[in-house]
Design an enzyme around this catalytic site. Structure first.
Site, PDB file in Angstrom:
ATOM      1  N   LYS A  13      32.115 -66.736   9.745  1.00 39.30           N
ATOM      2  CA  LYS A  13      31.880 -67.277  11.094  1.00 39.30           C
ATOM      3  C   LYS A  13      30.501 -67.938  11.189  1.00 39.30           C
ATOM      4  CE  LYS A  13      32.470 -63.200  13.012  1.00 39.30           C
ATOM      5  NZ  LYS A  13      32.777 -62.409  11.809  1.00 39.30           N
ATOM      6  N   ARG A  89      34.909 -59.487  21.413  1.00 41.70           N
ATOM      7  CA  ARG A  89      35.342 -58.691  20.279  1.00 41.70           C
ATOM      8  C   ARG A  89      36.360 -57.623  20.644  1.00 41.70           C
ATOM      9  NH1 ARG A  89      31.645 -57.988  15.253  1.00 41.70           N
ATOM     10  NH2 ARG A  89      30.390 -59.699  15.923  1.00 41.70           N
ATOM     11  N   ARG A 128      25.868 -60.638   0.215  1.00 38.32           N
ATOM     12  CA  ARG A 128      25.216 -61.550   1.181  1.00 38.32           C
ATOM     13  C   ARG A 128      23.707 -61.278   1.227  1.00 38.32           C
ATOM     14  NH1 ARG A 128      27.224 -61.848   7.231  1.00 38.32           N
ATOM     15  NH2 ARG A 128      27.110 -59.587   7.051  1.00 38.32           N
ATOM     16  N   ARG A 161      21.235 -57.225   4.889  1.00 41.51           N
ATOM     17  CA  ARG A 161      21.415 -56.606   6.208  1.00 41.51           C
ATOM     18  C   ARG A 161      21.738 -55.117   6.055  1.00 41.51           C
ATOM     19  NH1 ARG A 161      25.251 -60.577   9.757  1.00 41.51           N
ATOM     20  NH2 ARG A 161      26.209 -58.573  10.241  1.00 41.51           N
ATOM     21  N   ARG A 172      33.177 -51.473  10.197  1.00 40.06           N
ATOM     22  CA  ARG A 172      33.292 -52.790  10.852  1.00 40.06           C
ATOM     23  C   ARG A 172      34.700 -53.344  10.699  1.00 40.06           C
ATOM     24  NH1 ARG A 172      28.672 -55.580   7.743  1.00 40.06           N
ATOM     25  NH2 ARG A 172      29.144 -57.466   8.931  1.00 40.06           N
TER      26      ARG A 172
HETATM   27  P1  AP5 Z   1      29.019 -65.096   7.000  1.00 39.30           P
HETATM   28  O1  AP5 Z   1      29.131 -66.514   7.404  1.00 39.30           O
HETATM   29  O2  AP5 Z   1      27.703 -64.415   7.158  1.00 39.30           O
HETATM   30  O3  AP5 Z   1      30.209 -64.242   7.677  1.00 39.30           O
HETATM   31  P2  AP5 Z   1      30.399 -63.731   9.161  1.00 39.30           P
HETATM   32  O4  AP5 Z   1      31.832 -63.819   9.485  1.00 39.30           O
HETATM   33  O5  AP5 Z   1      29.423 -64.420  10.081  1.00 39.30           O
HETATM   34  O6  AP5 Z   1      30.017 -62.213   8.917  1.00 39.30           O
HETATM   35  P3  AP5 Z   1      29.209 -61.195   9.806  1.00 39.30           P
HETATM   36  O7  AP5 Z   1      28.996 -59.991   8.919  1.00 39.30           O
HETATM   37  O8  AP5 Z   1      27.949 -61.812  10.359  1.00 39.30           O
HETATM   38  O9  AP5 Z   1      30.210 -60.885  10.912  1.00 39.30           O
HETATM   39  P4  AP5 Z   1      30.212 -59.667  11.835  1.00 39.30           P
HETATM   40  O10 AP5 Z   1      31.153 -60.095  12.873  1.00 39.30           O
HETATM   41  O11 AP5 Z   1      30.472 -58.378  11.174  1.00 39.30           O
HETATM   42  O12 AP5 Z   1      28.672 -59.546  12.232  1.00 39.30           O
HETATM   43  P5  AP5 Z   1      27.832 -59.970  13.511  1.00 39.30           P
HETATM   44  O13 AP5 Z   1      26.518 -60.412  13.058  1.00 39.30           O
HETATM   45  O14 AP5 Z   1      28.625 -60.831  14.421  1.00 39.30           O
HETATM   46  O15 AP5 Z   1      29.503 -64.985   5.470  1.00 39.30           O
HETATM   47  C1  AP5 Z   1      29.457 -63.740   4.789  1.00 39.30           C
HETATM   48  C2  AP5 Z   1      29.048 -63.978   3.319  1.00 39.30           C
HETATM   49  O16 AP5 Z   1      30.084 -64.720   2.651  1.00 39.30           O
HETATM   50  C3  AP5 Z   1      27.788 -64.844   3.169  1.00 39.30           C
HETATM   51  O17 AP5 Z   1      27.076 -64.381   2.059  1.00 39.30           O
HETATM   52  C4  AP5 Z   1      28.316 -66.271   2.921  1.00 39.30           C
HETATM   53  O18 AP5 Z   1      27.421 -67.053   2.156  1.00 39.30           O
HETATM   54  C5  AP5 Z   1      29.632 -65.996   2.183  1.00 39.30           C
HETATM   55  N1  AP5 Z   1      30.679 -66.950   2.474  1.00 39.30           N
HETATM   56  C6  AP5 Z   1      30.974 -67.520   3.675  1.00 39.30           C
HETATM   57  N2  AP5 Z   1      32.061 -68.331   3.560  1.00 39.30           N
HETATM   58  C7  AP5 Z   1      32.456 -68.251   2.264  1.00 39.30           C
HETATM   59  C8  AP5 Z   1      33.521 -68.858   1.526  1.00 39.30           C
HETATM   60  N3  AP5 Z   1      34.388 -69.704   2.093  1.00 39.30           N
HETATM   61  N4  AP5 Z   1      33.661 -68.546   0.203  1.00 39.30           N
HETATM   62  C9  AP5 Z   1      32.772 -67.680  -0.392  1.00 39.30           C
HETATM   63  N5  AP5 Z   1      31.723 -67.093   0.258  1.00 39.30           N
HETATM   64  C10 AP5 Z   1      31.584 -67.374   1.578  1.00 39.30           C
HETATM   65  O19 AP5 Z   1      27.704 -58.550  14.243  1.00 39.30           O
HETATM   66  C11 AP5 Z   1      26.935 -57.517  13.652  1.00 39.30           C
HETATM   67  C12 AP5 Z   1      27.045 -56.260  14.493  1.00 39.30           C
HETATM   68  O20 AP5 Z   1      26.524 -56.507  15.811  1.00 39.30           O
HETATM   69  C13 AP5 Z   1      28.466 -55.742  14.747  1.00 39.30           C
HETATM   70  O21 AP5 Z   1      28.926 -54.942  13.677  1.00 39.30           O
HETATM   71  C14 AP5 Z   1      28.241 -54.917  16.025  1.00 39.30           C
HETATM   72  O22 AP5 Z   1      27.580 -53.711  15.743  1.00 39.30           O
HETATM   73  C15 AP5 Z   1      27.278 -55.792  16.801  1.00 39.30           C
HETATM   74  N6  AP5 Z   1      27.985 -56.763  17.652  1.00 39.30           N
HETATM   75  C16 AP5 Z   1      28.009 -58.112  17.498  1.00 39.30           C
HETATM   76  N7  AP5 Z   1      28.767 -58.691  18.451  1.00 39.30           N
HETATM   77  C17 AP5 Z   1      29.242 -57.673  19.214  1.00 39.30           C
HETATM   78  C18 AP5 Z   1      30.100 -57.619  20.336  1.00 39.30           C
HETATM   79  N8  AP5 Z   1      30.628 -58.746  20.855  1.00 39.30           N
HETATM   80  N9  AP5 Z   1      30.396 -56.416  20.870  1.00 39.30           N
HETATM   81  C19 AP5 Z   1      29.876 -55.280  20.354  1.00 39.30           C
HETATM   82  N10 AP5 Z   1      29.061 -55.247  19.284  1.00 39.30           N
HETATM   83  C20 AP5 Z   1      28.734 -56.449  18.718  1.00 39.30           C
END
Ligand code: AP5
Length: 223
Positions: A13, A89, A128, A161, A172
């Site tokens: 994402k 979410r 990552r 992270r 997660r």
């Molecule tokens: P990346 O682009 O970083 O993936 P992502 O989907 O953004 O992963 P996140 O871990 O950031 O998602 P998340 O939803 O768990 O975390 P968030 O920060 O929103 O890519 C991942 C890796 O793969 C990278 O190394 C990249 O280079 C690689 N990659 C990407 N595309 C690729 C491809 N096509 N091929 C190969 N490699 C690839 O949330 C974190 C925490 O915050 C949550 O767990 C929760 O505790 C809290 N939180 C956030 N939002 C909420 C909410 N709305 N409600 C409650 N809690 C929340």
């Protein structure tokens, strides 16, 4: 245009959002980034959220809503559209967002979900790395920096992270399937969901997302 990017942790994402923003003048609301910024700033909200995030659990809806409302008002006030990343979410967050946007005469127009199986995600997440200065995201296997542990863009140090540990990743993924899947089902029933296969190279996925967005923009221009 107001839309949301969905997908399990590690589906790409953030990676795709960064590229979409190079092509569309949208405001970006990543609730994960907003919460991490609060944690770094040491605010009461950030301290509370930080502990929950490290365990890989969802932060309470009301804490996230407070951050989202502020950002939505700021971005719409600047006459821009919005790309939501990691929000809504769960169903309660979707309903709250629908009501909040309706109050501003706007709506969540559609969602795009990045589909990929869990095994690939674990490999992506454990490898990552993120730049501590500019927050650019790398992957030691799939998208490595030119120099070990150093950001190509700004020279900052790369870090892992705290929620990219095996146990937190499992929490997660469980929460995603249990709580976010119903959001996708709801949008799909309303004809508001597009699916993109995310187990492909970053640029191919980006091209497909751009075509979907251009198609949606052309449709709304015709109306
Ligand atoms: P990346 O682009 O970083 O993936 P992502 O989907 O953004 O992963 P996140 O871990 O950031 O998602 P998340 O939803 O768990 O975390 P968030 O920060 O929103 O890519 C991942 C890796 O793969 C990278 O190394 C990249 O280079 C690689 N990659 C990407 N595309 C690729 C491809 N096509 N091929 C190969 N490699 C690839 O949330 C974190 C925490 O915050 C949550 O767990 C929760 O505790 C809290 N939180 C956030 N939002 C909420 C909410 N709305 N409600 C409650 N809690 C929340």
């Amino acid at each position: 245009m107001i839309f949301a990017l969905f997908g399990p942790p590690g589906s790409g994402k953030g990676t795709q959002a960064e590229r979409v923003l190079e092509n569309f003048p949208l405001g970006h609301i990543s609730t994960g980034d907003l919460l991490r910024a609060e944690r770094r700033a040491g605010t009461p909200l950030g301290i509370k959220a930080g502990e929950i995030m490290s365990r890989g659990q969802f932060v309470p809806d009301e804490l996230v809503a407070e951050l989202v409302r502020k950002e939505v008002e700021r971005i719409l006030g600047n006459n821009k559209g919005i790309l939501f990343d990691g929000y809504p979410r769960n169903l309660a967050q979707l309903r709250w967002l629908d009501r909040m946007l309706a109050g501003l005469d706007r709506m969540l127009e559609f969602g795009i979900t990045l589909d990929i199986d869990d095994e690939r995600l674990i490999k992506r997440l454990t490898s990552r790395r993120v730049c501590e200065k500019c927050r650019r995201v790398y992957n030691l296997i799939f998208n490595p920096p030119r120099e070990n542990s150093i950001c190509d863009g700004c020279g900052g140090k790369l870090y892992q992270r705290t929620d990219d540990r095996q146990e937190a990743i499992e929490n997660r993924l469980t929460d995603y399937h249990r709580q976010t899947q119903p959001v996708l089902d709801d949008l799909e029933e309303r004809g508001k969901l597009e699916r993109v296969k995310a187990d492909r190279p970053i640029e191919i996925i980006h091209g497909e997302i751009l075509s979907l967005l251009r198609g949606r923009t052309a449709d709304s221009d015709k109306q």
